[in-house]
Enzyme design. Structure first.
Site, PDB file in Angstrom:
ATOM      1  N   ASN A  36       0.840  -1.203   0.000  1.00 26.58           N
ATOM      2  CA  ASN A  36       0.000   0.000   0.000  1.00 26.58           C
ATOM      3  C   ASN A  36       0.870   1.246   0.000  1.00 26.58           C
ATOM      4  O   ASN A  36       2.091   1.152  -0.046  1.00 26.58           O
ATOM      5  CB  ASN A  36      -0.971  -0.032   1.195  1.00 26.58           C
ATOM      6  CG  ASN A  36      -0.219  -0.047   2.510  1.00 26.58           C
ATOM      7  OD1 ASN A  36       0.539   0.869   2.798  1.00 26.58           O
ATOM      8  ND2 ASN A  36      -0.400  -1.102   3.292  1.00 26.58           N
ATOM      9  N   ASP A  63      -4.473  -6.068   5.064  1.00 27.44           N
ATOM     10  CA  ASP A  63      -5.524  -6.847   5.718  1.00 27.44           C
ATOM     11  C   ASP A  63      -5.492  -8.308   5.293  1.00 27.44           C
ATOM     12  O   ASP A  63      -5.809  -9.191   6.067  1.00 27.44           O
ATOM     13  CB  ASP A  63      -6.896  -6.241   5.382  1.00 27.44           C
ATOM     14  CG  ASP A  63      -7.086  -4.901   6.093  1.00 27.44           C
ATOM     15  OD1 ASP A  63      -6.678  -4.814   7.267  1.00 27.44           O
ATOM     16  OD2 ASP A  63      -7.606  -3.948   5.469  1.00 27.44           O
ATOM     17  N   LYS A  70       7.884 -17.539 -10.494  1.00 28.74           N
ATOM     18  CA  LYS A  70       7.091 -16.488 -11.127  1.00 28.74           C
ATOM     19  C   LYS A  70       5.919 -17.094 -11.896  1.00 28.74           C
ATOM     20  O   LYS A  70       6.109 -18.044 -12.682  1.00 28.74           O
ATOM     21  CB  LYS A  70       7.987 -15.684 -12.079  1.00 28.74           C
ATOM     22  CG  LYS A  70       7.290 -14.496 -12.664  1.00 28.74           C
ATOM     23  CD  LYS A  70       8.209 -13.687 -13.565  1.00 28.74           C
ATOM     24  CE  LYS A  70       7.420 -12.579 -14.234  1.00 28.74           C
ATOM     25  NZ  LYS A  70       8.191 -11.878 -15.249  1.00 28.74           N
ATOM     26  N   ASP A 103      -4.326  -9.316  13.276  1.00 27.50           N
ATOM     27  CA  ASP A 103      -4.393  -7.899  13.659  1.00 27.50           C
ATOM     28  C   ASP A 103      -3.397  -7.680  14.800  1.00 27.50           C
ATOM     29  O   ASP A 103      -3.625  -8.108  15.934  1.00 27.50           O
ATOM     30  CB  ASP A 103      -5.814  -7.525  14.082  1.00 27.50           C
ATOM     31  CG  ASP A 103      -5.969  -6.020  14.236  1.00 27.50           C
ATOM     32  OD1 ASP A 103      -5.069  -5.382  14.840  1.00 27.50           O
ATOM     33  OD2 ASP A 103      -6.972  -5.473  13.734  1.00 27.50           O
ATOM     34  N   ILE A 104      -2.311  -7.019  14.479  1.00 26.39           N
ATOM     35  CA  ILE A 104      -1.206  -6.875  15.438  1.00 26.39           C
ATOM     36  C   ILE A 104      -1.643  -6.027  16.631  1.00 26.39           C
ATOM     37  O   ILE A 104      -1.456  -6.404  17.791  1.00 26.39           O
ATOM     38  CB  ILE A 104       0.020  -6.227  14.740  1.00 26.39           C
ATOM     39  CG1 ILE A 104       0.414  -7.058  13.514  1.00 26.39           C
ATOM     40  CG2 ILE A 104       1.187  -6.110  15.710  1.00 26.39           C
ATOM     41  CD1 ILE A 104       1.380  -6.352  12.565  1.00 26.39           C
ATOM     42  N   PHE A 159      -3.728   3.797  15.084  1.00 26.21           N
ATOM     43  CA  PHE A 159      -3.948   4.806  14.052  1.00 26.21           C
ATOM     44  C   PHE A 159      -5.090   4.357  13.159  1.00 26.21           C
ATOM     45  O   PHE A 159      -5.311   3.157  12.972  1.00 26.21           O
ATOM     46  CB  PHE A 159      -2.686   4.998  13.198  1.00 26.21           C
ATOM     47  CG  PHE A 159      -1.827   6.138  13.676  1.00 26.21           C
ATOM     48  CD1 PHE A 159      -1.149   6.047  14.879  1.00 26.21           C
ATOM     49  CD2 PHE A 159      -1.711   7.309  12.934  1.00 26.21           C
ATOM     50  CE1 PHE A 159      -0.366   7.099  15.335  1.00 26.21           C
ATOM     51  CE2 PHE A 159      -0.931   8.365  13.372  1.00 26.21           C
ATOM     52  CZ  PHE A 159      -0.254   8.261  14.584  1.00 26.21           C
ATOM     53  N   LYS A 161     -10.693  -1.854  18.520  1.00 30.81           N
ATOM     54  CA  LYS A 161      -9.320  -2.321  18.804  1.00 30.81           C
ATOM     55  C   LYS A 161      -9.053  -2.371  20.305  1.00 30.81           C
ATOM     56  O   LYS A 161      -8.008  -2.865  20.727  1.00 30.81           O
ATOM     57  CB  LYS A 161      -8.300  -1.391  18.149  1.00 30.81           C
ATOM     58  CG  LYS A 161      -8.454  -1.231  16.650  1.00 30.81           C
ATOM     59  CD  LYS A 161      -7.689  -2.278  15.886  1.00 30.81           C
ATOM     60  CE  LYS A 161      -7.886  -2.084  14.387  1.00 30.81           C
ATOM     61  NZ  LYS A 161      -7.101  -2.991  13.578  1.00 30.81           N
TER      62      LYS A 161
HETATM   63  O1  C5P Z   1      -8.197  -2.093  11.004  1.00 29.39           O
HETATM   64  P1  C5P Z   1      -7.338  -0.989  10.522  1.00 29.39           P
HETATM   65  O2  C5P Z   1      -6.264  -1.425   9.592  1.00 29.39           O
HETATM   66  O3  C5P Z   1      -8.041   0.194   9.960  1.00 29.39           O
HETATM   67  O4  C5P Z   1      -6.664  -0.465  11.855  1.00 29.39           O
HETATM   68  C1  C5P Z   1      -5.623   0.446  11.883  1.00 29.39           C
HETATM   69  C2  C5P Z   1      -4.802   0.278  13.112  1.00 29.39           C
HETATM   70  O5  C5P Z   1      -4.576  -1.088  13.413  1.00 29.39           O
HETATM   71  C3  C5P Z   1      -3.405   0.856  12.921  1.00 29.39           C
HETATM   72  O6  C5P Z   1      -2.937   1.255  14.193  1.00 29.39           O
HETATM   73  C4  C5P Z   1      -2.640  -0.347  12.392  1.00 29.39           C
HETATM   74  O7  C5P Z   1      -1.238  -0.216  12.621  1.00 29.39           O
HETATM   75  C5  C5P Z   1      -3.247  -1.479  13.193  1.00 29.39           C
HETATM   76  N1  C5P Z   1      -3.287  -2.766  12.494  1.00 29.39           N
HETATM   77  C6  C5P Z   1      -2.503  -3.810  12.921  1.00 29.39           C
HETATM   78  N2  C5P Z   1      -2.580  -5.027  12.309  1.00 29.39           N
HETATM   79  C7  C5P Z   1      -3.413  -5.232  11.270  1.00 29.39           C
HETATM   80  C8  C5P Z   1      -4.202  -4.180  10.811  1.00 29.39           C
HETATM   81  C9  C5P Z   1      -4.122  -2.962  11.436  1.00 29.39           C
HETATM   82  O8  C5P Z   1      -1.723  -3.616  13.876  1.00 29.39           O
HETATM   83  N3  C5P Z   1      -3.456  -6.412  10.698  1.00 29.39           N
END
Ligand code: C5P
Length: 416
Positions: free
Chosen positions: A225, A294, A304, A323-324, A344, A362
């Site tokens: 991205n 995501d 390839k 989701d970290i 964020f 979150k």
């Molecule tokens: O769900 P979304 O991507 O909009 O959430 C954004 C927040 O979650 C940011 O702080 C991003 O660093 C964190 N995030 C994460 N792991 C993911 C997706 C988002 O830590 N897989």
């Protein structure tokens, strides 16, 4: 290397710095340092020892600082041109800091003993200890640097309240290779700027994720991205300036590491997850600025993927990435208040509603909203800080200034 996350910011506006040069080949770097300090808004008064004048002329530094240089003609410390005849008193009372760059081994030894047989050492001794900090950028041959006398002097100078900026490593003018080079001018500039920042996060360990992730499709393609990483790098720098130990888990970005920050490079969301969860065990503040993908391809091809000429397109299946932030926010450390988590949200519309909803989803005490397309790759941004108690807007500003405001905004966790 000095941080490149930011444009010049006038970070030293209003500061008056006495820049002292003692004798050494690194004097040539002091010219660029002088220029950089002035560019950042400082007024700079240069004072040179007689030995320094063997390496660079006062005329050069006069032109760069736009002030008459105090040099060997003031060697005795007296100057009939000043009404009280005492430049060592006048210079040291006006300064917000005295920076000696380069500081030779000999000059450090002199400082240690409180000797004062030239204007520069005299004004260092005469400075009011509680008001005018002394900052030192050593420069010398590697053997001189490693010598027990120099190391002993350095320890004692630090104990006396002097800040020593450390040295670089590499090729030396004498042809040898090792420690003892003066730091580069822009590195010293960053260190001087950091010195003046309030140390609100002293004793804290801040963990930051930054940049995009890259999810491989095959060995030459992937999904990523537009995140540049600049906001996260600015936060890492601001946290370090505020005195924290900082670990920066960075996706693939072309930014240099802020000074004093430990950087871990990762590529995929899974790598970022593993590195972040491991470091979160010791962190006290976690700030998730990374734009984590995501989804990732369910399986990356080991070779390839080729067009076969039939017009058929590859059928990619995706799986969701972990989701970290949510995982770290759920951990015992976060739940028990030992780890403060900041998320964020990069939105394209309805910033307030989306940020408030994301904070709850979150489960973090602070969620920072920003408009993604308006900030990707830029040096500035505007932030919306959303907590359980309300909303604060931080108006458009450079990312570093916003980062400093952000880290000044939240409560500091207690306990480890
Ligand atoms: O769900 P979304 O991507 O909009 O959430 C954004 C927040 O979650 C940011 O702080 C991003 O660093 C964190 N995030 C994460 N792991 C993911 C997706 C988002 O830590 N897989």
């Amino acid at each position: 290397m000095a941080s490149d996350t930011l444009l010049p910011m006038n970070d030293l506006a209003g500061k008056h710095i006495v820049l002292g040069l003692s004798g050494g080949i690194a004097c040539y770097k002091a010219a660029e340092l002088c220029r950089a300090l002035v560019k950042e808004g400082a007024s700079v008064q240069v004072v040179m020892t007689e030995a320094a004048e063997q390496f660079i002329t006062p005329v050069t530094l006069q032109a760069l600082s736009n002030r008459t240089v105090y040099g060997s003609h003031n060697a005795s410390g007296f100057d009939a041109r000043e009404s009280n005849g005492m430049p060592h008193i006048n210079l040291s009372r006006e300064a917000d800091a005295i920076l000696i760059a380069p500081a030779s081994a000999d000059f450090m030894a002199k400082l240690l003993h409180g000797r004062a047989d030239d204007l520069l050492s005299l004004l260092c001794l005469a400075r009011p200890l509680d008001k005018v900090p002394l900052l030192i950028a050593p420069a010398m041959n590697r053997e001189m640097w490693a010598h027990p006398a120099t190391q002993r002097n350095m320890t004692q100078l630090q104990a006396d309240g002097t800040t020593i900026f450390g040295v670089g490593s590499g090729d030396q003018a004498c042809g040898e290779t090792g420690d003892g080079r003066m730091l580069e001018p822009l590195e010293l500039l960053d260190d001087v700027i950091a010195f003046f920042q309030p140390k609100r996060l002293a004793g804290q360990h801040v963990l930051v994720t930054a940049g995009p992730t890259f999810e491989a499709i095959d060995p030459v393609r992937g999904i990523t991205n537009l995140s540049s990483g600049k906001m996260g790098f600015a936060i890492a720098r601001a946290a370090r300036e505020a005195g924290a130990q900082v670990t920066l888990v960075a996706g693939p970005v072309h930014l240099s590491t802020p000074r004093g920050v430990a950087r871990i490079n990762v590529s995929s969301a899974q790598d970022m997850f593993a590195a972040t969860v491991a470091h979160a065990q010791h962190a006290t503040i976690f700030i998730a600025t990374a734009a984590v993908a995501d989804w990732r391809p369910a399986s990356a091809s080991s070779h390839k993927i080729k067009k076969d000429g039939s017009g058929a397109t590859p059928q990619l299946a995706f799986v969701e990435n972990p989701d970290i932030l949510a995982a770290v926010a759920k951990s015992d450390r976060a739940q028990s208040g030992k780890l403060f988590c900041v998320g964020f949200a990069a939105e394209s519309q309805n910033l307030l509603e989306n940020s408030q909803a994301k904070r709850l989803k979150k489960n973090v005490p602070l969620l920072v909203g920003n408009i993604g397309p308006a900030t990707f790759g830029q040096d500035d941004n505007a932030l919306l800080l959303v907590t359980a108690h309300g909303v604060t807007e931080l108006a458009r500003d450079s990312k570093l200034r916003l980062a400093r405001k952000l880290i000044a905004s939240f409560p500091i966790p207690t306990g480890t």
